[in-house]
Design a protein around this motif. Sequence first.
Motif, PDB file in Angstrom:
ATOM      1  N   HIS A 145       0.843  -1.197   0.000  1.00 57.87           N
ATOM      2  CA  HIS A 145       0.000   0.000   0.000  1.00 57.87           C
ATOM      3  C   HIS A 145       0.874   1.240   0.000  1.00 57.87           C
ATOM      4  O   HIS A 145       0.634   2.188  -0.750  1.00 57.87           O
ATOM      5  CB  HIS A 145      -0.927  -0.030   1.219  1.00 57.87           C
ATOM      6  CG  HIS A 145      -1.864   1.119   1.318  1.00 57.87           C
ATOM      7  ND1 HIS A 145      -1.478   2.372   1.724  1.00 57.87           N
ATOM      8  CD2 HIS A 145      -3.199   1.215   1.065  1.00 57.87           C
ATOM      9  CE1 HIS A 145      -2.507   3.189   1.721  1.00 57.87           C
ATOM     10  NE2 HIS A 145      -3.583   2.498   1.331  1.00 57.87           N
TER      11      HIS A 145
ATOM     12  N   ASP B  13       1.464   3.720   2.286  1.00 53.44           N
ATOM     13  CA  ASP B  13       1.247   4.888   3.134  1.00 53.44           C
ATOM     14  C   ASP B  13       1.923   4.690   4.491  1.00 53.44           C
ATOM     15  O   ASP B  13       1.863   3.615   5.085  1.00 53.44           O
ATOM     16  CB  ASP B  13      -0.241   5.124   3.347  1.00 53.44           C
ATOM     17  CG  ASP B  13      -0.496   6.327   4.237  1.00 53.44           C
ATOM     18  OD1 ASP B  13      -0.446   7.462   3.729  1.00 53.44           O
ATOM     19  OD2 ASP B  13      -0.709   6.123   5.450  1.00 53.44           O
TER      20      ASP B  13
ATOM     21  N   CYS C 272      -5.783  -0.179   5.135  1.00 47.76           N
ATOM     22  CA  CYS C 272      -5.525  -0.252   3.691  1.00 47.76           C
ATOM     23  C   CYS C 272      -6.757   0.160   2.885  1.00 47.76           C
ATOM     24  O   CYS C 272      -6.636   0.758   1.812  1.00 47.76           O
ATOM     25  CB  CYS C 272      -5.104  -1.674   3.307  1.00 47.76           C
ATOM     26  SG  CYS C 272      -3.456  -2.158   3.831  1.00 47.76           S
ATOM     27  N   GLU C 273      -7.926  -0.144   3.421  1.00 53.79           N
ATOM     28  CA  GLU C 273      -9.175   0.165   2.722  1.00 53.79           C
ATOM     29  C   GLU C 273      -9.498   1.653   2.781  1.00 53.79           C
ATOM     30  O   GLU C 273      -9.955   2.228   1.770  1.00 53.79           O
ATOM     31  CB  GLU C 273     -10.306  -0.639   3.369  1.00 53.79           C
ATOM     32  CG  GLU C 273     -11.692  -0.352   2.800  1.00 53.79           C
ATOM     33  CD  GLU C 273     -12.793  -1.043   3.592  1.00 53.79           C
ATOM     34  OE1 GLU C 273     -13.970  -0.750   3.341  1.00 53.79           O
ATOM     35  OE2 GLU C 273     -12.467  -1.868   4.456  1.00 53.79           O
TER      36      GLU C 273
ATOM     37  N   GLU D  12      -5.949   6.541   1.659  1.00 52.42           N
ATOM     38  CA  GLU D  12      -5.433   6.620   0.304  1.00 52.42           C
ATOM     39  C   GLU D  12      -3.909   6.597   0.343  1.00 52.42           C
ATOM     40  O   GLU D  12      -3.293   7.234   1.197  1.00 52.42           O
ATOM     41  CB  GLU D  12      -5.905   7.909  -0.364  1.00 52.42           C
ATOM     42  CG  GLU D  12      -7.400   7.965  -0.640  1.00 52.42           C
ATOM     43  CD  GLU D  12      -7.804   6.998  -1.732  1.00 52.42           C
ATOM     44  OE1 GLU D  12      -6.971   6.690  -2.597  1.00 52.42           O
ATOM     45  OE2 GLU D  12      -8.970   6.545  -1.707  1.00 52.42           O
ATOM     46  N   PRO D  13      -3.268   5.893  -0.568  1.00 54.89           N
ATOM     47  CA  PRO D  13      -1.802   5.951  -0.638  1.00 54.89           C
ATOM     48  C   PRO D  13      -1.341   7.395  -0.774  1.00 54.89           C
ATOM     49  O   PRO D  13      -1.876   8.164  -1.566  1.00 54.89           O
ATOM     50  CB  PRO D  13      -1.480   5.138  -1.913  1.00 54.89           C
ATOM     51  CG  PRO D  13      -2.623   4.202  -2.053  1.00 54.89           C
ATOM     52  CD  PRO D  13      -3.842   4.968  -1.577  1.00 54.89           C
TER      53      PRO D  13
END
Length: 349
Positions: free
Chosen positions: A313, A315, A341-342, A345-346
């Motif tokens: 991901h 972030d 992760c859901e 946002e990256p």
Amino acid sequence: MTAITEDGTLDEALERVHSTGPEFQGWLSNHAPMTVEALARHGQARAVHRWLDSYRHRTEDLPTAALTITDANWHEALGDARHLGSWIAHFTRLTAELPWADVLTTWWPRLLPGIIAGATHPVIRVGHAVRTLLTDGETAPRTAELAHALGYWAARHQPLPGTVTPSGTAGPHRALDAIPVYAAVQEGGIRDRLARLPAADGWPAAASGLRRPAGPDDAHDLLAELVRATVARYPRYAHGDAVMLVHAATAPNAVLRVLPALPRALWVPSLAAAWEASAVITAAYAPARALFAGAGAGAAATMEESFALAAAHGDAHVIKLADTAWDVGGPAALAATARACELIEPGDG
């Protein structure tokens, strides 16, 4: 606890990080040192330098030291972000002259009342630095990282008005559930929210709801339970603010990581500060209603797979939450990483 692979990756990465300051764009935190430590620790060393390259646009040069901080003037300089470079230089000198654990023991009780400083990023950075020194040994870049982390904390030191002292009867799960949702507080940035929180109805009682520990060992156990509680809550409450609520878990876990390096006499006040951090962030950002998130559609089967998902991901907050979730383990930890992760946002962190 997973050990750092001794291939030099972390030390190389820290040397790169130390040419940059702990903040950018005025006050946003540089997450690079914490993120690369977590990546290197959990089998993602090959991603470290690539991650740093992608994060370069979120860093600024290390600020210069304009003031020599001494025993005579440190009180006046504490919490003055204009002296960020000077504080880092001060702790760099101290850790060159004294064992790092002695420096930590002296300054931990001085800094602890300002645990909410920098949205708790300074104490989290200290936790990552101390974990590496305790688990993997002392090197110049690792000691320098502790100096940078302590300097960041001292420059952004920010005590809340009043005192949050565990004096109730509830364990961490029930104490967190009892914190009211303050609609009037939950507006604006974190500094605005913190300024309004002490005057909110019911806050002093809710902030004191955690039971008083019987001693150092009990404080340690309560702190570990607090970390488990905040990780377990994250999937159900993260929709309130998926980034900020990460800190409700990572801040107390940072304190837990530091405890073995501290005299036992400091464990009870350390628990009180960690509870304050989690309680404040919960009050300032948790939504009124929990959402049942289940195990998470993207939840992994193992902690290794879960952390790999966080690393992919990319972030920083997702990676750091996955790192804390690794310490907790179990289905709740897997669900927390999947939820982060859901929702995040990256590039958000």
